[in-house]
Design a protein around this motif. Structure first.
Motif, PDB file in Angstrom:
ATOM      1  N   MET A  19       0.838  -1.179   0.000  1.00  0.00           N
ATOM      2  CA  MET A  19       0.000   0.000   0.000  1.00  0.00           C
ATOM      3  C   MET A  19       0.879   1.236   0.000  1.00  0.00           C
ATOM      4  N   LEU A  20       0.373   2.303  -0.572  1.00  0.00           N
ATOM      5  CA  LEU A  20       1.107   3.561  -0.601  1.00  0.00           C
ATOM      6  C   LEU A  20       0.719   4.390   0.609  1.00  0.00           C
ATOM      7  N   ILE A  21       1.722   4.833   1.327  1.00  0.00           N
ATOM      8  CA  ILE A  21       1.535   5.712   2.478  1.00  0.00           C
ATOM      9  C   ILE A  21       2.206   7.029   2.155  1.00  0.00           C
ATOM     10  N   LEU A  22       1.514   8.120   2.377  1.00  0.00           N
ATOM     11  CA  LEU A  22       2.101   9.446   2.256  1.00  0.00           C
ATOM     12  C   LEU A  22       2.370   9.932   3.672  1.00  0.00           C
ATOM     13  N   ILE A  23       3.613  10.282   3.954  1.00  0.00           N
ATOM     14  CA  ILE A  23       3.999  10.739   5.288  1.00  0.00           C
ATOM     15  C   ILE A  23       4.412  12.193   5.199  1.00  0.00           C
ATOM     16  N   THR A  24       3.815  13.024   6.042  1.00  0.00           N
ATOM     17  CA  THR A  24       4.219  14.419   6.145  1.00  0.00           C
ATOM     18  C   THR A  24       4.611  14.677   7.593  1.00  0.00           C
ATOM     19  N   TYR A  25       5.565  15.566   7.774  1.00  0.00           N
ATOM     20  CA  TYR A  25       5.984  15.868   9.141  1.00  0.00           C
ATOM     21  C   TYR A  25       6.400  17.312   9.277  1.00  0.00           C
ATOM     22  N   ASP A  26       6.281  17.800  10.492  1.00  0.00           N
ATOM     23  CA  ASP A  26       6.718  19.140  10.851  1.00  0.00           C
ATOM     24  C   ASP A  26       7.430  19.001  12.188  1.00  0.00           C
ATOM     25  N   ALA A  32       1.574  -4.005   5.714  1.00  0.00           N
ATOM     26  CA  ALA A  32       1.038  -3.638   7.024  1.00  0.00           C
ATOM     27  C   ALA A  32       2.100  -3.715   8.132  1.00  0.00           C
ATOM     28  N   ALA A  33       2.938  -4.747   8.096  1.00  0.00           N
ATOM     29  CA  ALA A  33       3.977  -4.900   9.121  1.00  0.00           C
ATOM     30  C   ALA A  33       5.033  -3.804   9.009  1.00  0.00           C
TER      31      ALA A  33
END
Length: 96
Positions: free
Chosen positions: A1-8, A45-46
């Protein structure tokens, strides 16, 4: 699955700068940077659970933030790119 991660990550202290480098490094291990604080990661998932645990254990939840967008397995029709810095096919082998 594609996960988009954003952070500040707050970088007003040396501890914040260190956290920022760690968060970036961990994200680079799982995917590709598409903007300064945005990564696309194709994981199962893992792997997602391990990635999320690693990132949440680094940040200071009183100063920093993380966002995870789960785009699923059929993400190719959900992502559209316009402009410079074309991304690579993240499912293809990365050879540098």
């Amino acid at each position: 699955m594609l996960i988009l991660i954003t952070y500040d990550v707050s970088t007003t202290s040396s501890g914040g700068q260190k956290r920022l480098r760690k968060v970036s490094k961990i994200c680079q291990n799982y995917g590709q940077r598409v903007q300064h604080s945005v990564f696309e990661c194709v994981v199962d998932a893992a792997q997602f659970a391990a990635l999320k645990f690693s990132l949440t254990s680094i940040i200071d939840q009183n100063k920093d933030s993380l966002r995870f967008y789960k785009l699923g397995n059929n993400y190719k029709n959900k992502v559209e790119h316009v402009g410079v810095k074309e991304s690579i096919a993240i499912e293809d082998p990365l050879i540098f």
